[in-house]
Design a protein around this motif. Sequence first.
Motif, PDB file in Angstrom:
ATOM      1  N   PRO A 147       8.986  33.740  39.473  1.00  0.00           N
ATOM      2  CA  PRO A 147       9.846  32.721  39.967  1.00  0.00           C
ATOM      3  C   PRO A 147       9.819  32.806  41.529  1.00  0.00           C
ATOM      4  O   PRO A 147       9.716  33.679  42.190  1.00  0.00           O
ATOM      5  N   ALA A 148       9.931  31.549  42.168  1.00  0.00           N
ATOM      6  CA  ALA A 148      10.059  31.474  43.648  1.00  0.00           C
ATOM      7  C   ALA A 148       8.581  32.033  44.278  1.00  0.00           C
ATOM      8  O   ALA A 148       8.879  32.904  45.327  1.00  0.00           O
ATOM      9  N   SER A 155      14.316  29.751  39.802  1.00  0.00           N
ATOM     10  CA  SER A 155      14.213  30.626  41.098  1.00  0.00           C
ATOM     11  C   SER A 155      15.903  31.163  41.276  1.00  0.00           C
ATOM     12  O   SER A 155      16.748  30.244  41.295  1.00  0.00           O
TER      13      SER A 155
END
Length: 604
Positions: free
Chosen positions: A147-148, A572
């Motif tokens: 994520p992110a 995220s």
Amino acid sequence: MNDVQNQPILAVENLTTSFHTRDGWKPVIRDISFHIDAGETLAIVGESGSGKSVTALSTMRLLPRDKSRIEGRILLEGRDLLKISEAEMRAVRGGDIGMIFQEPMTSLNPVFTIGNQLAEALVLHRSMSWREAEAEALRLMERVRIPAAKDRLHEYPHKFSGGMRQRVMIAMALACRPKLLIADEPTTALDVTIQAEILLLIRELQKEENMAVLFITHDMGVVAEVADRTLVVFRGDMVESGETGRIFANPTQPYTKALLASIPRLGSMGDARGPRRFPEVDLTTGIASEGLEMVRTSPETKPVVSVSNLSIRFDLPHGRIHAVENVSFQLHPGETLALVGESGCGKSTTGRAIMRLQKPTKGNIFIGDKDIADISGQELRRLRRSAQMIFQDPFASLNPRIKIGDAIKEPMLSHRLMSRSEAKDRVATLLSQVGLSPDMAERFPHEFSGGQRQRISIARALALSPQVIVADEAVSALDVSVKAQVSNLLLDLQAEHDLAYLFISHDMSVVERISHRVAVMYFGEIVEIGPRAAIFDNPQHPYTQRLIAAVPIPDPSRRAIMQPADSPEIRSPVRPMDYVHPTRQYREVSPGHMVQLDDHVGAA
């Protein structure tokens, strides 16, 4: 020309690897032979110490040259890797052969960012410019579902969870599109949903590149899902090999039968009210002991741990990570509450907060009648006698320069509970309790296997006679038979000392057998909590359902129908600084079984 086209990607012939000891050269693997064709997956399975990883390290020529001796032939598309120069071998490593190592933290350089380490491999082996390599590194991080990824590209390894670091290692190994991928326990640190996605990713890349895969694992469920052929090793010797379906359906050797009998199977609890001991298997005969039910007899008492509205956040330059949000639960004496969820969901952060190794942003944590947020100094030291932790990596949590007897003795002396002679006697008693010999107190951590080191960590946690133990992935890295022994040890100690366990795990088959209650975490929140039977027999939240459905089934015949469900978009955990977390609502499905009403699985 035809012979060249039909030759295997890797052919290992009569491989014998020896280590130099005081008594001379000692072979640790003997006469191992196998081959892997393009697009094929071969799994090597066996106990820890059986020679699986040594086989892989021999293939990569990564063993110390002055302490090891490799005999036989290792042919990569007909080229003997044992006869080429070290400079030529460096070009092979990471180029023609990619490897996913078992220990992601020790495999990543702590002083370089994740993006830097990924880009370096691409510049060296694929002749990219640094800008092109960074762009490709970002794409690889997104592909292994970090994520992110754009924000995390420039972070250092210590800021990633164990599961996230393993995803980085997988991205690094696949970066150069190798002809052969050696995967040494690549999914050990991953929860079942991410494991399913990673296995699917490896299969997809295998098809795209016609890549050969050497898969080293102790998880027979994973073997059933990925391997075309299986090689079983025991104490350095090949004991059985063949097509995976045949190995599972008709094993011929007692050791293979023992491995298959040791697998904890989801749904095997029946109508058991309490946890059930794991069947322990004699590796030489394949005979399994009966897994007896451990019924909790202690009456309902005051909780030993109470967590209320716990939130933990970490500030970044451009936002804030909401690691834990509004988590509440209680833990009673003699009870095991399992905390499950994918890597990065906040499980370990919650456990560390209970130990006051992580300061809460808000909320309350009571151990007994003391709020740990309000105490410090000597009072905190005294309170820590009530709560101890078993860490995920026993080797990293033991000082390599200190004998294990001294490591177990240290907390008793630090808290001034007894004299040195009394502490020495207590160490002998604790080692016996965890199934080790008292004379092992004079050994150093490197002289033990992974399962033995985990037993040492348990003995150290028991040294202060705590009321509660936070077990953070205490059995995740252990092979199936050792996992059964250590899990049974935890159950026996709980029954003897009325211990409360917060059991943090991603292994749903183990959780089903060892827990009284289960709390499911998703992105920092508990989305479902209740009695073990209620969670496994009647999961209500979409994420809980996905978690249980993703557990690998040790049956190769089901491989075609056991495809992972479509995963939601990567969320995220990073939010704007002014973000206000919404208040969640819960409904009671049955007594004690609560589920979150807000379905935010997959929400942006």
